[in-house]
Design a protein around this motif. Structure first.
Motif, PDB file in Angstrom:
ATOM      1  N   VAL A 122     -16.559   5.821 -37.386  1.00 12.28           N
ATOM      2  CA  VAL A 122     -16.954   4.672 -35.996  1.00 12.28           C
ATOM      3  C   VAL A 122     -16.616   3.360 -36.504  1.00 12.28           C
ATOM      4  CG1 VAL A 122     -18.568   3.943 -34.420  1.00 12.28           C
ATOM      5  CG2 VAL A 122     -18.369   6.375 -35.028  1.00 12.28           C
ATOM      6  N   ILE A 123     -16.034   2.514 -35.507  1.00 11.21           N
ATOM      7  CA  ILE A 123     -15.754   1.049 -36.057  1.00 11.21           C
ATOM      8  C   ILE A 123     -16.950   0.219 -36.177  1.00 11.21           C
ATOM      9  CG2 ILE A 123     -14.769  -1.198 -35.210  1.00 11.21           C
ATOM     10  CD1 ILE A 123     -12.775   1.372 -36.163  1.00 11.21           C
ATOM     11  N   GLY A 124     -17.893   0.497 -35.347  1.00 13.46           N
ATOM     12  CA  GLY A 124     -19.350  -0.069 -35.510  1.00 13.46           C
ATOM     13  C   GLY A 124     -19.423  -1.687 -35.417  1.00 13.46           C
ATOM     14  N   ASP A 125     -19.738  -2.360 -36.600  1.00 11.33           N
ATOM     15  CA  ASP A 125     -20.228  -3.848 -35.990  1.00 11.33           C
ATOM     16  C   ASP A 125     -18.691  -4.635 -36.431  1.00 11.33           C
ATOM     17  OD1 ASP A 125     -19.507  -3.392 -38.921  1.00 11.33           O
ATOM     18  OD2 ASP A 125     -21.523  -4.500 -39.317  1.00 11.33           O
ATOM     19  N   LYS A 126     -17.444  -3.742 -36.512  1.00 13.83           N
ATOM     20  CA  LYS A 126     -16.208  -4.475 -36.761  1.00 13.83           C
ATOM     21  C   LYS A 126     -15.436  -4.480 -35.570  1.00 13.83           C
ATOM     22  CE  LYS A 126     -16.306  -2.809 -41.362  1.00 13.83           C
ATOM     23  NZ  LYS A 126     -17.632  -2.107 -41.292  1.00 13.83           N
ATOM     24  N   ALA A 127     -16.144  -4.180 -34.191  1.00 12.25           N
ATOM     25  CA  ALA A 127     -15.402  -4.122 -33.063  1.00 12.25           C
ATOM     26  C   ALA A 127     -15.058  -5.539 -32.546  1.00 12.25           C
ATOM     27  CB  ALA A 127     -16.475  -3.877 -32.056  1.00 12.25           C
ATOM     28  N   GLY A 128     -13.976  -5.590 -32.068  1.00  9.78           N
ATOM     29  CA  GLY A 128     -13.391  -6.914 -31.352  1.00  9.78           C
ATOM     30  C   GLY A 128     -12.034  -6.546 -30.939  1.00  9.78           C
ATOM     31  N   LYS A 129     -11.212  -7.698 -30.775  1.00  9.03           N
ATOM     32  CA  LYS A 129      -9.818  -7.607 -30.334  1.00  9.03           C
ATOM     33  C   LYS A 129      -8.792  -7.408 -31.440  1.00  9.03           C
ATOM     34  CE  LYS A 129     -10.756  -9.899 -25.940  1.00  9.03           C
ATOM     35  NZ  LYS A 129     -10.437 -11.127 -25.411  1.00  9.03           N
ATOM     36  N   LEU A 130      -7.864  -6.477 -31.402  1.00  5.17           N
ATOM     37  CA  LEU A 130      -6.601  -6.045 -32.451  1.00  5.17           C
ATOM     38  C   LEU A 130      -5.552  -6.653 -31.615  1.00  5.17           C
ATOM     39  CD1 LEU A 130      -6.211  -5.104 -35.207  1.00  5.17           C
ATOM     40  CD2 LEU A 130      -5.382  -3.068 -34.172  1.00  5.17           C
ATOM     41  N   ILE A 131      -4.938  -7.652 -32.079  1.00  6.21           N
ATOM     42  CA  ILE A 131      -3.853  -8.411 -31.577  1.00  6.21           C
ATOM     43  C   ILE A 131      -2.345  -7.775 -31.992  1.00  6.21           C
ATOM     44  CG2 ILE A 131      -2.645 -10.566 -30.736  1.00  6.21           C
ATOM     45  CD1 ILE A 131      -5.693 -11.743 -31.087  1.00  6.21           C
ATOM     46  N   VAL A 132      -1.627  -7.045 -31.482  1.00  6.42           N
ATOM     47  CA  VAL A 132      -0.469  -6.552 -31.877  1.00  6.42           C
ATOM     48  C   VAL A 132       0.697  -7.059 -31.267  1.00  6.42           C
ATOM     49  CG1 VAL A 132       0.789  -4.374 -32.514  1.00  6.42           C
ATOM     50  CG2 VAL A 132      -1.906  -4.464 -32.731  1.00  6.42           C
TER      51      VAL A 132
END
Length: 504
Positions: A122-132
């Motif tokens: 699980v991604i957990g506290d690293k959640a955010g926006k990945l910009i590709v």
């Protein structure tokens, strides 16, 4: 309910029925006439269906230049480096191709993540926006590595394919497009929290980012580049497979008429034409049995089902015998086939004409009634290879307008002439039988304002009027017999009274 015959002892119902039989003959004739016309209209509908199919589904497609102008591309010389496919709009000719290098896709290969990381982590506290590639992909704390991969792959605008290898714990991104993308040819990758890219080990310190490159190719001596290994040249789809080795032969792509496909198309047309012509000829020449009229309901009651079927087969035969609309269609089709087509002019300005016999197709024997025969296939193939444009014009020319803007029929190809003539027939059938000019289904509603439609409505009115008159006549007969019964009853009563009086 009528109860009669008690006084007279006579079967009044039978007598009235017998009296009415002669009066019902005009009604029977009207009913038979209506049935005959309805059968005739159904025959028209069946013919109409075949004509619509021939015009809309066969002639329309055949009249497209791409149908008879089918091309094929072949590769000679170095066949390993290049493949080719002729598509719609291809141009005949040849191309010499040498491949310098293939187009490649940009990619990022990430480093190994922590040993305990799996696809279900699980991604957990690293959640955010990945910009590709400037496209933001929202990653939630509940997402797993696999669901992130799925989000990236389902986003069409990101234009990359993500992959996570559980064995090595590494992720990679590969551009869906080959060639130099973006300013530096590389995939753009960032995040909004300085956590996601590092977590996936896709950061500059732990990943390998490779730029996409364009293909380098020489076509007919001209060096050029392409972003994809598949591209179009003169309407031919070229696919590069490998660089051409130094000193090796070039790849020669030759595009020419696909003679086999064109011959098969012409054969298919001949079969379709012959089938339609046979149907029309058989219909207008079908024998008519004048002694076999439609059966009345009373007549059907006296016959077995098989007998009724055989009778009606004879009654339906020849309903369109010598029909003027269909005979005109036959004549038009045969003229379209036999008449020469002006396909151009020579150097002196004289018309250049061509007929089917010039390409090995004849109308067969006289008793075949216009049936087409591919008598000399070798001649057809020779003409397709030597003069393909002339053969195509013979069939598909749209015609050349004259000074007044009209298109003489002799300049139109066979398919165009037939296409126009069949429409005239469909219009005539619509006017007469109310059939559809556009649909070949047999359950479309018929136009009741057609000639036959109006005729049937008139017959319905006459049948209704006749039925009313017969009912009135039948009631009159019953009234007369009722009066007779009353008189007999009265006579019997008087007779009984007198006998009792004198006997007393």
């Amino acid at each position: 309910m009528r109860i009669s015959g008690f006084a007279s002892g006579m079967d009044i119902d039978a007598m009235v029925k017998e009296l009415m039989q002669a009066h019902r003959k005009p009604l029977d004739k009207l009913t038979q006439q209506k049935q005959t016309i309805e059968w005739q209209r159904e025959k028209y509908r069946e013919i109409n269906s075949k004509l619509v199919d021939f015009r809309n589904n066969k002639l329309f497609n055949l009249n497209m230049n791409s149908t008879l102008g089918a091309l094929k591309s072949t590769v000679s010389g170095n066949t390993a480096a290049v493949s080719a496919k002729a598509v719609s709009g291809s141009m005949a000719g040849s191309l010499e191709i040498r491949v310098g290098s293939l187009a490649t896709a940009a990619r990022i290969s990430g480093g190994s993540m922590d040993a305990d990381v799996t696809a279900e982590t699980v991604i957990g506290d690293k959640a955010g926006k990945l910009i590709v590639n400037d496209v933001e992909i929202e990653i939630s704390s509940e997402d797993t590595i696999q669901s992130v991969v799925n989000k990236i792959n389902s986003n069409k605008d990101a234009k990359v394919t993500a992959f996570f290898d559980s064995q090595t714990g590494r992720m990679s991104l590969v551009s869906k497009e080959t060639g130099a993308i973006n300013d530096d040819g590389k995939i753009k990758l960032s995040d909004d929290n300085n956590k996601l890219v590092d977590f996936f080990k896709l950061n500059a310190g732990s990943s390998d980012s490779v730029a996409g490159t364009d293909a380098s190719v020489t076509i007919n001596g001209i060096e050029t580049t392409r972003s994809s290994n598949t591209f179009m040249v003169n309407g031919v789809e070229i696919t590069l497979h490998a660089p051409t080795p130094d000193g090796a032969q070039s790849s020669i792509v030759t595009t020419s008429m696909d003679t086999d496909k064109v011959v098969d198309t012409i054969k298919s047309f001949i079969d379709d034409y012959n089938s339609l012509l046979k149907l029309l000829n058989d219909t207008v020449e079908e024998k008519k049995y004048r002694d076999f009229q439609p059966l009345t309901s009373d007549q059907k009651k006296e016959l077995k089902e098989d007998d009724i079927k055989r009778w009606e087969e004879k009654a339906k035969s020849g309903l369109l015998r010598n029909d003027t609309i269909l005979k005109k269609m036959i004549t038009d089709l045969r003229l379209d086939i036999m008449s020469p087509v002006t396909i151009g002019k020579d150097a002196e300005g004289n018309d250049i004409k061509m007929i089917l016999d010039d390409i090995g197709i004849t109308t067969g024997r006289w008793e075949d009634k216009g049936k087409l025969v591919l008598k000399d296939e070798a001649k057809l193939r020779e003409m397709l290879e030597k003069n393909p444009e002339d053969v195509i014009a013979l069939f598909t020319s749209k015609g050349t307008p004259d000074a007044e803007g009209n298109t003489p029929k002799n300049t139109q190809g066979i398919f165009q002439k037939m296409y126009d003539d069949v429409k005239v027939t469909l219009d005539s059938l619509f006017d007469k039988a109310g059939t559809s000019r556009f649909s070949n289904t047999l359950d479309d509603p018929l136009n009741e304002e057609s000639i036959i439609g109006k005729e049937l409505k008139n017959l319905d009115k006459r049948i209704s009027d006749t039925n009313r008159k017969l009912l009135n006549l039948e009631n009159r007969y019953y009234r007369q017999f009722t009066a007779m019964e009353v008189a007999i009853n009265k006579f019997n009563a008087q007779s009984g009274f007198l006998m009792n009086a004198f006997g007393g």
